[in-house]
Write a protein that holds these residues in place. Structure first.
Motif, mmCIF file in Angstrom:
data_model
loop_
_atom_site.group_PDB
_atom_site.id
_atom_site.type_symbol
_atom_site.label_atom_id
_atom_site.label_comp_id
_atom_site.label_asym_id
_atom_site.label_seq_id
_atom_site.Cartn_x
_atom_site.Cartn_y
_atom_site.Cartn_z
ATOM 1 N N ASP A 200 -5.113 3.460 7.460
ATOM 2 C CA ASP A 200 -5.084 2.437 6.422
ATOM 3 C C ASP A 200 -5.383 3.005 5.042
ATOM 4 O O ASP A 200 -5.273 2.283 4.043
ATOM 5 C CB ASP A 200 -6.085 1.322 6.725
ATOM 6 C CG ASP A 200 -5.740 0.538 7.973
ATOM 7 O OD1 ASP A 200 -4.545 0.255 8.199
ATOM 8 O OD2 ASP A 200 -6.674 0.188 8.730
ATOM 9 N N MET B 84 -0.773 -4.837 10.824
ATOM 10 C CA MET B 84 -1.952 -5.413 10.194
ATOM 11 C C MET B 84 -2.331 -6.775 10.762
ATOM 12 O O MET B 84 -3.461 -7.232 10.562
ATOM 13 C CB MET B 84 -1.757 -5.558 8.684
ATOM 14 C CG MET B 84 -1.679 -4.246 7.929
ATOM 15 S SD MET B 84 0.028 -3.659 7.889
ATOM 16 C CE MET B 84 -0.113 -2.246 6.809
ATOM 17 N N TYR C 158 -3.915 0.327 -2.625
ATOM 18 C CA TYR C 158 -3.463 -1.035 -2.356
ATOM 19 C C TYR C 158 -3.192 -1.751 -3.663
ATOM 20 O O TYR C 158 -4.058 -1.806 -4.542
ATOM 21 C CB TYR C 158 -4.506 -1.798 -1.548
ATOM 22 C CG TYR C 158 -4.549 -1.399 -0.093
ATOM 23 C CD1 TYR C 158 -4.066 -2.246 0.898
ATOM 24 C CD2 TYR C 158 -5.058 -0.163 0.285
ATOM 25 C CE1 TYR C 158 -4.085 -1.872 2.233
ATOM 26 C CE2 TYR C 158 -5.080 0.224 1.616
ATOM 27 C CZ TYR C 158 -4.596 -0.639 2.584
ATOM 28 O OH TYR C 158 -4.620 -0.270 3.911
ATOM 29 N N VAL D 216 2.361 -5.069 3.012
ATOM 30 C CA VAL D 216 1.225 -5.354 3.881
ATOM 31 C C VAL D 216 1.170 -6.821 4.275
ATOM 32 O O VAL D 216 1.103 -7.157 5.460
ATOM 33 C CB VAL D 216 -0.103 -4.946 3.206
ATOM 34 C CG1 VAL D 216 -1.297 -5.378 4.056
ATOM 35 C CG2 VAL D 216 -0.135 -3.443 2.958
ATOM 36 N N ARG E 206 0.830 -1.192 0.000
ATOM 37 C CA ARG E 206 0.000 0.000 0.000
ATOM 38 C C ARG E 206 0.870 1.249 0.000
ATOM 39 O O ARG E 206 1.996 1.237 0.492
ATOM 40 C CB ARG E 206 -0.968 0.023 1.181
ATOM 41 C CG ARG E 206 -0.320 0.227 2.539
ATOM 42 C CD ARG E 206 -1.362 0.111 3.642
ATOM 43 N NE ARG E 206 -0.828 0.451 4.953
ATOM 44 C CZ ARG E 206 -1.496 0.322 6.078
ATOM 45 N NH1 ARG E 206 -2.754 -0.145 6.061
ATOM 46 N NH2 ARG E 206 -0.929 0.662 7.229
#
Length: 123
Positions: free
Chosen positions: A90, A64, A94, A48, A38
């Protein structure tokens, strides 16, 4: 043509959930480890999560872990990222990426990249 196409992003409130999909074509999908990365505007790209091609082992960045779950369906050439308990931090684009050597060899190990899907988490 090699393609990795992400979908499933969108706008969600803090605490909500999204499931991202990465659909691959043009290469031997089940021979590649697949990671999600990301990147937020003005920031570096962060790794991630990853799922291996061999035994299905999964790996997560510490922040995460426990909130995100990666999975793959080789019959559909698809990797998923289930994101729960989302936080404003967040928010990012992505992207999925494919590595022929495994999950934990750094960004240079990834041969193919998707263009990304936007995830926005409001507070």
């Amino acid at each position: 043509e090699v393609q990795l196409v992400e979908s499933g992003g969108g706008l969600v409130q803090a605490g909500g959930s999204l499931r991202l999909s990465c659909i691959a074509s043009g290469f031997t999908f089940d021979a590649y480890a697949i990671s999600w990365f990301r990147q937020a505007p003005g920031k570096e790209r962060d790794w991630v999560s990853c799922i291996s091609s061999s035994d299905g082992s999964t790996y997560y960045e510490d922040s995460m872990k426990g909130r995100f779950t990666i999975s793959r369906d080789n019959a559909k050439n698809t990797v998923y990222l289930q994101m729960n308990s989302l936080k404003p931090e967040d928010t990012a684009v992505y992207s999925c990426a494919a590595s022929p050597v495994g999950c934990n060899y750094g960004e240079l190990a990834y041969d193919y990249w998707g263009q990304g899907t936007q995830v926005t988490v409001s507070s």
